[in-house]
Design a protein around this motif. Structure first.
Motif, PDB file in Angstrom:
ATOM      1  N   ALA A  97       0.822  -1.203   0.000  1.00  0.00           N
ATOM      2  CA  ALA A  97       0.000   0.000   0.000  1.00  0.00           C
ATOM      3  C   ALA A  97       0.863   1.262   0.000  1.00  0.00           C
ATOM      4  O   ALA A  97       0.542   2.249  -0.685  1.00  0.00           O
ATOM      5  CB  ALA A  97      -0.941  -0.005   1.206  1.00  0.00           C
ATOM      6  N   ARG A  98       1.949   1.262   0.763  1.00  0.00           N
ATOM      7  CA  ARG A  98       2.839   2.429   0.785  1.00  0.00           C
ATOM      8  C   ARG A  98       3.467   2.649  -0.590  1.00  0.00           C
ATOM      9  O   ARG A  98       3.597   3.790  -1.039  1.00  0.00           O
ATOM     10  CB  ARG A  98       3.934   2.225   1.824  1.00  0.00           C
ATOM     11  CG  ARG A  98       3.450   2.140   3.251  1.00  0.00           C
ATOM     12  CD  ARG A  98       2.952   3.451   3.774  1.00  0.00           C
ATOM     13  NE  ARG A  98       2.684   3.381   5.214  1.00  0.00           N
ATOM     14  CZ  ARG A  98       2.189   4.363   5.928  1.00  0.00           C
ATOM     15  NH1 ARG A  98       1.888   5.519   5.348  1.00  0.00           N
ATOM     16  NH2 ARG A  98       1.972   4.226   7.230  1.00  0.00           N
ATOM     17  N   ALA A 101       1.095   4.257  -3.019  1.00  0.00           N
ATOM     18  CA  ALA A 101       0.743   5.650  -2.752  1.00  0.00           C
ATOM     19  C   ALA A 101       1.804   6.629  -3.212  1.00  0.00           C
ATOM     20  O   ALA A 101       1.662   7.833  -2.981  1.00  0.00           O
ATOM     21  CB  ALA A 101       0.481   5.850  -1.255  1.00  0.00           C
ATOM     22  N   TYR A 156      -2.646   7.394   1.532  1.00  0.00           N
ATOM     23  CA  TYR A 156      -2.701   6.105   2.237  1.00  0.00           C
ATOM     24  C   TYR A 156      -3.738   6.146   3.358  1.00  0.00           C
ATOM     25  O   TYR A 156      -4.518   5.196   3.531  1.00  0.00           O
ATOM     26  CB  TYR A 156      -1.312   5.790   2.794  1.00  0.00           C
ATOM     27  CG  TYR A 156      -1.254   4.563   3.658  1.00  0.00           C
ATOM     28  CD1 TYR A 156      -1.121   3.294   3.103  1.00  0.00           C
ATOM     29  CD2 TYR A 156      -1.312   4.666   5.044  1.00  0.00           C
ATOM     30  CE1 TYR A 156      -1.049   2.169   3.903  1.00  0.00           C
ATOM     31  CE2 TYR A 156      -1.241   3.547   5.846  1.00  0.00           C
ATOM     32  CZ  TYR A 156      -1.112   2.294   5.269  1.00  0.00           C
ATOM     33  OH  TYR A 156      -1.059   1.181   6.075  1.00  0.00           O
ATOM     34  N   LYS A 160      -7.115   3.653   3.157  1.00  0.00           N
ATOM     35  CA  LYS A 160      -7.205   2.552   4.115  1.00  0.00           C
ATOM     36  C   LYS A 160      -8.609   2.366   4.681  1.00  0.00           C
ATOM     37  O   LYS A 160      -9.154   1.254   4.630  1.00  0.00           O
ATOM     38  CB  LYS A 160      -6.181   2.768   5.238  1.00  0.00           C
ATOM     39  CG  LYS A 160      -5.972   1.560   6.115  1.00  0.00           C
ATOM     40  CD  LYS A 160      -4.844   1.814   7.107  1.00  0.00           C
ATOM     41  CE  LYS A 160      -4.671   0.626   8.043  1.00  0.00           C
ATOM     42  NZ  LYS A 160      -3.594   0.876   9.024  1.00  0.00           N
ATOM     43  N   LEU A 243      -1.916  -0.178  -4.172  1.00  0.00           N
ATOM     44  CA  LEU A 243      -2.513   0.709  -3.180  1.00  0.00           C
ATOM     45  C   LEU A 243      -3.784   0.110  -2.591  1.00  0.00           C
ATOM     46  O   LEU A 243      -3.894  -0.084  -1.368  1.00  0.00           O
ATOM     47  CB  LEU A 243      -2.802   2.062  -3.814  1.00  0.00           C
ATOM     48  CG  LEU A 243      -3.512   3.100  -2.941  1.00  0.00           C
ATOM     49  CD1 LEU A 243      -2.681   3.443  -1.724  1.00  0.00           C
ATOM     50  CD2 LEU A 243      -3.814   4.362  -3.756  1.00  0.00           C
TER      51      LEU A 243
END
Length: 347
Positions: A97-98, A101, A156, A160, A243
């Protein structure tokens, strides 16, 4: 008619660049700072600070840690091993995910190590500040401008909870009759205050932008950078999958850890219900500023599992075991990785 005398012309002297006084002063100040012995001692203190905070936190929660570890001695070790594997997948999902982003490609190994260290930092600071601080330092250390690194954290943080909500909706659509949600869904009396609070936050942010001029420009610039990067990232399928898939996978892996601990202790609640219990409880009270959500999320989880038919002591033991796997066991290794990254000047 006499000719004029020829006077030889000397070649021009080579141009020697003269350094600017400000640049020279700045360079000398940086050199003096690097030679200053206090900078080295400050870095050593930063290396030891995570371990000190972890020690204080563990001493304050020693009884809970001891009771949780004692309860896990009677659990099924096979299910606990599966839960530990899902815990590892949580950091992998967070790393995906990081990466999703930010447009720039990050080194995978260091990115995963930074998220492992961020998990330790997140357990001693509220509202995710520890994880965001570690990630921000990691991104800027990789040459990412501060504005873009901050924009990636904002993206992010926005994706989330939205991804968690989408997972909840998928669960409700997949198991419409099996999930015991009748007593868990909020009624109108609960939704109205929440909607009012959200509207109040929006009005407050608008007033700040309108009245506080020094904050208006940086906030607008940051928002413009975030929107530009978000639009760019969503034109790249690999970043979209990383992401959104990483954000959804993180929530699912956390929920799977809770389900594995419940299965190891004989929790009489089906897996879909346990997954929904974690997602609903963490979404409802996850915004409360507590380190790693410890406290509010735990109470909400115990209440939710008990509402689904689990005995209260067994529900409490399941939540304690969940915290042992996701927080307490990785705490010391995560702090060591954090100190190592600080010492190696990665952070």
């Amino acid at each position: 008619m006499s000719s004029l005398p020829v006077v030889p012309i000397a070649p021009p002297a080579p141009m020697v660049p003269v350094p600017l006084q400000g640049a020279a002063d700045c360079s000398s100040q940086v050199s003096r700072f690097r030679r200053f012995p206090g900078a080295r001692h400050a870095r050593r203190v930063l290396c030891l600070l995570p371990l000190l905070l972890i020690g204080v936190w563990a001493a304050d929660n020693w009884r809970v840690l001891h009771d949780g570890a004692r309860r896990l001695t009677t659990a099924d070790p096979g299910w606990l091993a599966i839960g530990a594997a899902f815990t590892l997948l949580c950091w992998v999902s967070a790393a995906f995910a990081r990466q999703g982003a930010i447009p720039e490609r990050l080194p995978p190994g260091l990115l995963l190590a930074s998220q492992f260290a961020a998990g330790a930092a997140n357990n001693v600071l509220p509202a995710g500040l520890g994880a965001h601080a570690v990630t921000l330092r990691f991104l800027t250390g990789r040459g990412i401008p501060l504005a873009r690194a901050t924009a990636s954290l904002a993206l992010y943080s926005l994706v989330k909870p939205v991804a968690k909500l989408l997972v909840i909706l998928v669960l409700l659509a997949t198991f419409p009759t099996s999930l015991g949600t009748a007593d868990l869904l909020p009624d109108e009396g609960t939704l109205l205050p929440v909607a009012g609070a959200v509207a109040g936050v929006g009005v407050a942010v608008t007033l700040v932008l309108a009245l506080v001029r020094p904050l208006r420009r940086p906030l607008i610039d940051g928002l413009r950078t975030a929107l530009t990067d978000a639009r760019l990232l969503h034109t790249r399928p690999a970043r979209v999958v990383a992401l959104w898939g990483g954000a959804a996978g993180f929530s699912l892996c956390q929920a799977a850890v809770l389900a594995c601990v419940g299965a190891s202790l004989g929790l009489p609640v089906p897996w879909p219900d346990v997954l929904f219990a974690y997602l609903a409880a963490s979404a409802a009270v996850g915004a409360v500023p507590a380190p790693a959500g410890i406290g509010p999320v735990d109470a909400a989880l115990v209440f939710t599992l008990a509402a689904m038919g689990a005995p209260l002591p067994l529900a409490a033991a399941t939540v304690v075991g969940f915290r042992v796997l996701t927080v307490w066991l990785p705490l010391l290794p995560g702090a060591l990785v954090l100190s190592a990254l600080v010492r190696a000047k990665v952070l």
